[in-house]
Design a protein around this motif. Sequence first.
Motif, short mmCIF file in Angstrom:
data_model
loop_
_atom_site.label_atom_id
_atom_site.label_comp_id
_atom_site.label_asym_id
_atom_site.label_seq_id
_atom_site.Cartn_x
_atom_site.Cartn_y
_atom_site.Cartn_z
N ASP A 65 -9.82 -0.95 0.57
CA ASP A 65 -10.98 -1.56 1.20
C ASP A 65 -12.17 -1.61 0.24
O ASP A 65 -12.86 -2.62 0.13
N THR A 99 -5.50 2.97 1.98
CA THR A 99 -6.16 1.89 2.70
C THR A 99 -7.67 1.93 2.46
O THR A 99 -8.29 0.89 2.20
N ALA A 141 -2.81 6.15 4.47
CA ALA A 141 -4.14 5.93 5.07
C ALA A 141 -5.25 6.09 4.03
O ALA A 141 -6.26 5.37 4.07
N ARG A 191 -5.86 -8.88 -0.45
CA ARG A 191 -4.69 -8.65 0.39
C ARG A 191 -4.00 -10.00 0.57
O ARG A 191 -4.66 -11.00 0.88
N PRO A 199 0.81 -1.22 0.00
CA PRO A 199 0.00 0.00 0.00
C PRO A 199 0.85 1.27 0.00
O PRO A 199 0.48 2.26 -0.63
N SER A 200 2.00 1.25 0.68
CA SER A 200 2.85 2.45 0.70
C SER A 200 3.39 2.76 -0.70
O SER A 200 3.55 3.93 -1.05
#
Length: 165
Positions: free
Chosen positions: A91, A87, A84, A101, A72-73
Motif C-alpha cells: 500500500d 499488504t 498481511a 496492482r 503478495p504471498s
Amino acid sequence: MTSEDYTDRHVQRWLPVLPDLDPDVEGAVTRMARLTRHLRTVKERALADVDLAAHEYDTLHALAGRGGRAAPSDIAADLGMAPASVTARVDTLLRRGFVERIPSTTDRRRVDVALTEAGRAAWRAAMDARGTEEHRLLGALDPDERQLLSDLLRRVLLVAEQPHD
C-alpha cells in the motif's frame, strides 16, 4: 607485507588480557563485524540518497528478484513475513508510485504486485550505490582470491546455518 588495521591493534590489545585468545579467530570475526557495519552504513546512505526506507527497499528488492511481478504471498515468503504485513508495505509503495496492482494471469481471483518504472529506478539506484562500494572493497582481491573468499565464507556459513545443540 600487509598494513596493520584496526583489528590487528585490537587483537594485540586483548592478547595480554586473554592469553588463550586465538588471534586468527578473533581477527576474522572482528573484521567480519566491522565489514558488516561498514556495508550497513553504505546501504543506509544509499537508501537515504534515493529516499527509500529499508523496508521499502527490501520489498522492492524481493519483487525485483521475482522478475518485477509477484503475488503478495510470494513476496511475504521471500521476506519471511506474514502476508498481511506485506499488504501494508505494498500500500505504501503503491502510494509512492513504485508498484501497481494488476490482475493475475494465472488466477483471476488473485492480484499481483508489479514494479513500476519509478520503483525499478529507485531500487536500482540503491543497488548501484551498494554495488559500487562492494566492488571497490573486493577490488582489493584478484578474481581467484574473491572466489576463494566466497568459498571459505560458504563453509563457515554452512556451519552457522546448521541447528545448534
